[in-house]
Design a protein around this motif. Structure first.
Motif, PDB file in Angstrom:
ATOM      1  N   LEU A   3       0.844  -1.181   0.000  1.00 25.42           N
ATOM      2  CA  LEU A   3       0.000   0.000   0.000  1.00 25.42           C
ATOM      3  C   LEU A   3       0.887   1.240   0.000  1.00 25.42           C
ATOM      4  O   LEU A   3       1.029   1.935   0.991  1.00 25.42           O
ATOM      5  CB  LEU A   3      -0.942  -0.017   1.207  1.00 25.42           C
ATOM      6  CG  LEU A   3      -1.741  -1.307   1.418  1.00 25.42           C
ATOM      7  CD1 LEU A   3      -2.674  -1.168   2.604  1.00 25.42           C
ATOM      8  CD2 LEU A   3      -2.508  -1.687   0.176  1.00 25.42           C
ATOM      9  N   THR A   4       1.498   1.501  -1.152  1.00 21.55           N
ATOM     10  CA  THR A   4       2.440   2.603  -1.291  1.00 21.55           C
ATOM     11  C   THR A   4       1.981   3.555  -2.389  1.00 21.55           C
ATOM     12  O   THR A   4       1.068   3.265  -3.155  1.00 21.55           O
ATOM     13  CB  THR A   4       3.839   2.085  -1.670  1.00 21.55           C
ATOM     14  OG1 THR A   4       3.755   1.456  -2.953  1.00 21.55           O
ATOM     15  CG2 THR A   4       4.365   1.099  -0.647  1.00 21.55           C
ATOM     16  N   ARG A   5       2.645   4.681  -2.455  1.00 22.02           N
ATOM     17  CA  ARG A   5       2.350   5.662  -3.495  1.00 22.02           C
ATOM     18  C   ARG A   5       2.598   5.075  -4.877  1.00 22.02           C
ATOM     19  O   ARG A   5       1.829   5.330  -5.807  1.00 22.02           O
ATOM     20  CB  ARG A   5       3.215   6.899  -3.281  1.00 22.02           C
ATOM     21  CG  ARG A   5       2.919   8.008  -4.268  1.00 22.02           C
ATOM     22  CD  ARG A   5       3.731   9.218  -3.977  1.00 22.02           C
ATOM     23  NE  ARG A   5       3.305   9.709  -2.671  1.00 22.02           N
ATOM     24  CZ  ARG A   5       3.724  10.826  -2.128  1.00 22.02           C
ATOM     25  NH1 ARG A   5       4.600  11.569  -2.746  1.00 22.02           N
ATOM     26  NH2 ARG A   5       3.290  11.215  -0.950  1.00 22.02           N
ATOM     27  N   GLU A   6       3.656   4.300  -5.036  1.00 26.64           N
ATOM     28  CA  GLU A   6       3.958   3.683  -6.331  1.00 26.64           C
ATOM     29  C   GLU A   6       2.839   2.744  -6.766  1.00 26.64           C
ATOM     30  O   GLU A   6       2.431   2.737  -7.925  1.00 26.64           O
ATOM     31  CB  GLU A   6       5.284   2.927  -6.269  1.00 26.64           C
ATOM     32  CG  GLU A   6       6.485   3.827  -6.124  1.00 26.64           C
ATOM     33  CD  GLU A   6       7.764   3.045  -5.871  1.00 26.64           C
ATOM     34  OE1 GLU A   6       7.732   1.800  -5.804  1.00 26.64           O
ATOM     35  OE2 GLU A   6       8.803   3.698  -5.734  1.00 26.64           O
ATOM     36  N   THR A   7       2.328   1.973  -5.825  1.00 25.01           N
ATOM     37  CA  THR A   7       1.233   1.061  -6.124  1.00 25.01           C
ATOM     38  C   THR A   7      -0.020   1.848  -6.485  1.00 25.01           C
ATOM     39  O   THR A   7      -0.739   1.496  -7.419  1.00 25.01           O
ATOM     40  CB  THR A   7       0.950   0.129  -4.935  1.00 25.01           C
ATOM     41  OG1 THR A   7       2.162  -0.537  -4.562  1.00 25.01           O
ATOM     42  CG2 THR A   7      -0.106  -0.893  -5.269  1.00 25.01           C
ATOM     43  N   ALA A   8      -0.270   2.935  -5.768  1.00 23.95           N
ATOM     44  CA  ALA A   8      -1.434   3.769  -6.065  1.00 23.95           C
ATOM     45  C   ALA A   8      -1.350   4.316  -7.482  1.00 23.95           C
ATOM     46  O   ALA A   8      -2.336   4.288  -8.225  1.00 23.95           O
ATOM     47  CB  ALA A   8      -1.546   4.907  -5.049  1.00 23.95           C
ATOM     48  N   HIS A   9      -0.171   4.796  -7.894  1.00 25.55           N
ATOM     49  CA  HIS A   9      -0.004   5.314  -9.253  1.00 25.55           C
ATOM     50  C   HIS A   9      -0.199   4.209 -10.292  1.00 25.55           C
ATOM     51  O   HIS A   9      -0.808   4.450 -11.337  1.00 25.55           O
ATOM     52  CB  HIS A   9       1.364   5.975  -9.415  1.00 25.55           C
ATOM     53  CG  HIS A   9       1.462   7.294  -8.724  1.00 25.55           C
ATOM     54  ND1 HIS A   9       0.764   8.415  -9.112  1.00 25.55           N
ATOM     55  CD2 HIS A   9       2.160   7.666  -7.627  1.00 25.55           C
ATOM     56  CE1 HIS A   9       1.030   9.419  -8.312  1.00 25.55           C
ATOM     57  NE2 HIS A   9       1.876   8.998  -7.391  1.00 25.55           N
ATOM     58  N   ALA A  10       0.300   3.029  -9.995  1.00 24.01           N
ATOM     59  CA  ALA A  10       0.125   1.902 -10.923  1.00 24.01           C
ATOM     60  C   ALA A  10      -1.353   1.529 -11.052  1.00 24.01           C
ATOM     61  O   ALA A  10      -1.837   1.239 -12.153  1.00 24.01           O
ATOM     62  CB  ALA A  10       0.948   0.701 -10.450  1.00 24.01           C
TER      63      ALA A  10
END
Length: 67
Positions: A3-10
């Motif tokens: 649950l990270t910013r990178e995952t959110a962007h993906a």
């Protein structure tokens, strides 16, 4: 899933791609009522889908007439 910013962007990119492919918003592969990972996926996938829909609608609207 992290649950990270990178995952959110993906996930947002995944939602945008789905909207551009003509998928309806309810085609989200994540359960908004599921566990924390599913809720996170649903939130950001849907956000990406909505952003792509808004951009598409803006692109199809005629520009206001200049006075």
């Amino acid at each position: 899933m992290q649950l990270t910013r990178e995952t959110a962007h993906a996930l947002m990119a995944e939602g945008k791609a789905a909207q551009q492919n003509g998928d309806p918003s309810d085609a989200c592969p994540y359960d908004r009522l599921g566990n924390a990972e599913q809720q996170f996926g649903s939130r950001y996938w849907t956000r990406g889908w909505s952003m792509a829909r808004s951009a598409a609608e803006e692109a199809t609207q005629p520009a206001p007439a200049a006075s």
